[in-house]
Design an enzyme around this catalytic site. Structure first.
Site, PDB file in Angstrom:
ATOM      1  N   LYS A   9     -10.698  -1.000  10.027  1.00  0.00           N
ATOM      2  CA  LYS A   9     -10.825  -2.176   9.170  1.00  0.00           C
ATOM      3  C   LYS A   9     -11.236  -3.415   9.964  1.00  0.00           C
ATOM      4  O   LYS A   9     -11.431  -4.475   9.383  1.00  0.00           O
ATOM      5  CB  LYS A   9      -9.519  -2.425   8.418  1.00  0.00           C
ATOM      6  CG  LYS A   9      -9.149  -1.297   7.448  1.00  0.00           C
ATOM      7  CD  LYS A   9      -7.859  -1.603   6.704  1.00  0.00           C
ATOM      8  CE  LYS A   9      -7.366  -0.394   5.909  1.00  0.00           C
ATOM      9  NZ  LYS A   9      -8.241  -0.067   4.774  1.00  0.00           N
TER      10      LYS A   9
ATOM     11  N   CYS B  15      -4.700   2.500  -3.730  1.00  0.00           N
ATOM     12  CA  CYS B  15      -3.469   3.006  -3.103  1.00  0.00           C
ATOM     13  C   CYS B  15      -2.319   2.032  -3.314  1.00  0.00           C
ATOM     14  O   CYS B  15      -1.521   1.768  -2.395  1.00  0.00           O
ATOM     15  CB  CYS B  15      -3.678   3.280  -1.614  1.00  0.00           C
ATOM     16  SG  CYS B  15      -4.858   4.595  -1.276  1.00  0.00           S
TER      17      CYS B  15
ATOM     18  N   ASP C 127       3.079  -4.315   7.979  1.00  0.00           N
ATOM     19  CA  ASP C 127       1.824  -3.599   7.783  1.00  0.00           C
ATOM     20  C   ASP C 127       0.704  -4.605   7.993  1.00  0.00           C
ATOM     21  O   ASP C 127       0.448  -5.460   7.150  1.00  0.00           O
ATOM     22  CB  ASP C 127       1.791  -3.014   6.371  1.00  0.00           C
ATOM     23  CG  ASP C 127       0.449  -2.366   6.017  1.00  0.00           C
ATOM     24  OD1 ASP C 127      -0.490  -2.443   6.831  1.00  0.00           O
ATOM     25  OD2 ASP C 127       0.351  -1.787   4.921  1.00  0.00           O
TER      26      ASP C 127
ATOM     27  N   GLN D 265      -4.470  -5.240   6.827  1.00  0.00           N
ATOM     28  CA  GLN D 265      -5.362  -6.276   6.321  1.00  0.00           C
ATOM     29  C   GLN D 265      -5.176  -7.605   7.042  1.00  0.00           C
ATOM     30  O   GLN D 265      -5.891  -8.569   6.759  1.00  0.00           O
ATOM     31  CB  GLN D 265      -5.133  -6.479   4.813  1.00  0.00           C
ATOM     32  CG  GLN D 265      -5.358  -5.244   3.963  1.00  0.00           C
ATOM     33  CD  GLN D 265      -6.801  -4.787   3.943  1.00  0.00           C
ATOM     34  OE1 GLN D 265      -7.720  -5.546   4.227  1.00  0.00           O
ATOM     35  NE2 GLN D 265      -7.018  -3.520   3.612  1.00  0.00           N
TER      36      GLN D 265
ATOM     37  N   HIS E 275       0.859  -1.180   0.000  1.00  0.00           N
ATOM     38  CA  HIS E 275       0.000   0.000   0.000  1.00  0.00           C
ATOM     39  C   HIS E 275       0.898   1.234   0.000  1.00  0.00           C
ATOM     40  O   HIS E 275       2.018   1.199   0.504  1.00  0.00           O
ATOM     41  CB  HIS E 275      -0.865  -0.037   1.270  1.00  0.00           C
ATOM     42  CG  HIS E 275      -1.945   0.982   1.344  1.00  0.00           C
ATOM     43  ND1 HIS E 275      -1.698   2.289   1.698  1.00  0.00           N
ATOM     44  CD2 HIS E 275      -3.296   0.884   1.152  1.00  0.00           C
ATOM     45  CE1 HIS E 275      -2.848   2.957   1.714  1.00  0.00           C
ATOM     46  NE2 HIS E 275      -3.829   2.137   1.381  1.00  0.00           N
TER      47      HIS E 275
END
Length: 406
Positions: free
Chosen positions: A224, A361, A198, A201, A121
């Protein structure tokens, strides 16, 4: 997992859009909020709305207790070793920028290497681009396999003795690729580098144990995973955080201020300058309780079954390309031949089906795929096979619509 009962917890899902019952397939962008989270935030503002840490009055004490209890809840959720390793931020982007600006500025010099991938991202690309420009460090990319996965052999080739930071997503927001973080951490640490993950997700869908993964930093967002917008977390190993300098200065994060110099509070508060995101942290704790009670393993299994079910049906429709590996998280990124993804999303929305369209993104990944944009349907705990059926039927109608028009 009783999805029918789960759906009753989400007020937004009861509405109609354009005259059709809503099918919400954009949870990778932001998840919907259960009533339990909404009520936790509402209760804070109704009963306990006060600033934290500073006051000695009763309401301020209650607010502080709730805020710090949220930190303990996050610690348990990600299996951190110390509560001081949990830093509240505005989200994944702010967390990654904190590491790049603090740890990166302190430890990187000209010729050092930063290693990332093309599936990242933008929030996990731009901070490292800027750090490399500030320090003269070299930004390198681990090559992707043809199916959008990462080979550990390529990780071994790319990470060298000059590498200082490796930053990688746990789950791709476009491809659904689930990366082998634990194995990557082993390679990174053999080269005396640090690993940032990261988890934007990852945390909403997978059981996360930062100690087992052995990552040095882990960043994720609340919105999220059924929590409010504007709250996120940076986990960092205590030994690293203790030697990092804060990047935001002001109230809350100081110990003592003189006319010409100041000192900082201890962890975790030295990284939380200003009035913190109190309601957001309380909402995040409520979301964690909600997801934990349902079971992250059960949520992941449900999503896997839905995606497999939907993909099997999509493959019966000619002229649809699906991107990403066979083994994936709960999303499907695709394009209809000769139809712009924005047009696809618009036609689906006319039938009450919400999907994402654009570059997500992830423009470097779009370039790698050879497209400018894609459409994406992302599933979560509240989606059903009926949602998948509506989605597939909507794709068939979209294809027929543009075939008739052109």
């Amino acid at each position: 997992m009783d999805v029918t009962a789960i759906r009753e917890d989400f007020p937004l899902l009861t509405q109609e859009v354009n005259g059709f019952p809503l099918v919400y397939l954009d949870s990778a962008a932001t998840a919907q909020k259960p009533i339990q989270v909404i009520e936790a935030i509402d209760q804070y503002y109704r009963l306990n709305n006060a600033n934290v840490h500073r006051g000695v009055h009763t309401i301020g004490t209650r607010a502080t207790e709730q805020y710090e209890a949220a930190r303990d809840r996050v610690k348990q959720f990600i299996h951190a070793k110390h509560r001081e390793e949990v830093i509240f931020t505005r989200g994944t982007t702010a967390a990654i920028n904190l590491v790049a600006s603090s740890y990166g500025n302190q430890h990187l010099n000209k010729g050092d290497e930063i290693v990332i991938t093309q599936m990242e991202h933008h929030s996990n690309i731009i901070p490292w681009q800027q750090l490399s420009k500030r320090t003269g460090a070299i930004l390198k990319y681990i090559p992707l396999e043809s199916d959008g996965t990462i080979s550990l052999t390529e990780v071994e080739k790319t990470v060298t003795s000059a590498t200082k930071i490796v930053a990688i997503t746990q789950v791709s927001n476009v491809l659904g690729t689930i990366n082998p973080i634990k194995e990557i951490a082993n390679i990174v640490h053999r080269h005396d580098a640090i690993l940032l993950v990261d988890g934007a997700q990852g945390a909403p869908h997978l059981q996360v144990d930062v100690q087992d993964l052995d990552c040095d930093f882990y960043a994720f967002s609340g919105h999220k995973m059924c929590a409010p917008t504007g709250i996120g977390v940076l986990y960092g190993k205590k030994a690293l955080l203790e030697h990092m300098e804060p990047v935001e200065f002001g109230g809350e994060m100081i110990d003592f201020v003189d006319l010409y110099d100041s000192t900082w509070k201890e962890l975790p508060w030295k990284f939380e300058g200003g009035t913190p995101i109190i309601a957001g942290a309380i909402g995040l704790a409520a979301a964690i309780d909600y997801l934990t009670e349902l079971g992250l393993d059960q949520i992941a299994l449900h999503e896997k079954e839905l995606v497999s079910y939907a993909i099997d049906q999509i493959r019966t429709i000619d002229g649809i390309e699906i991107y990403g590996p066979a083994e994936r998280a709960g999303l499907i990124t695709f394009n209809l031949t000769d139809v712009h993804p924005h047009d696809t999303a618009t036609v689906l929305d006319a039938g009450g089906i919400a999907v994402r369209a654009g570059h997500h993104c992830a423009q470097p990944l779009m370039k790698w795929l050879g497209v400018t944009a894609t459409a994406r349907a992302s599933f979560y705990l509240y989606n059903t096979k009926q949602d998948a059926d509506r989605f597939v039927a909507g794709l068939q109608k979209t294809k027929e619509f543009f075939t008739d028009v052109f």
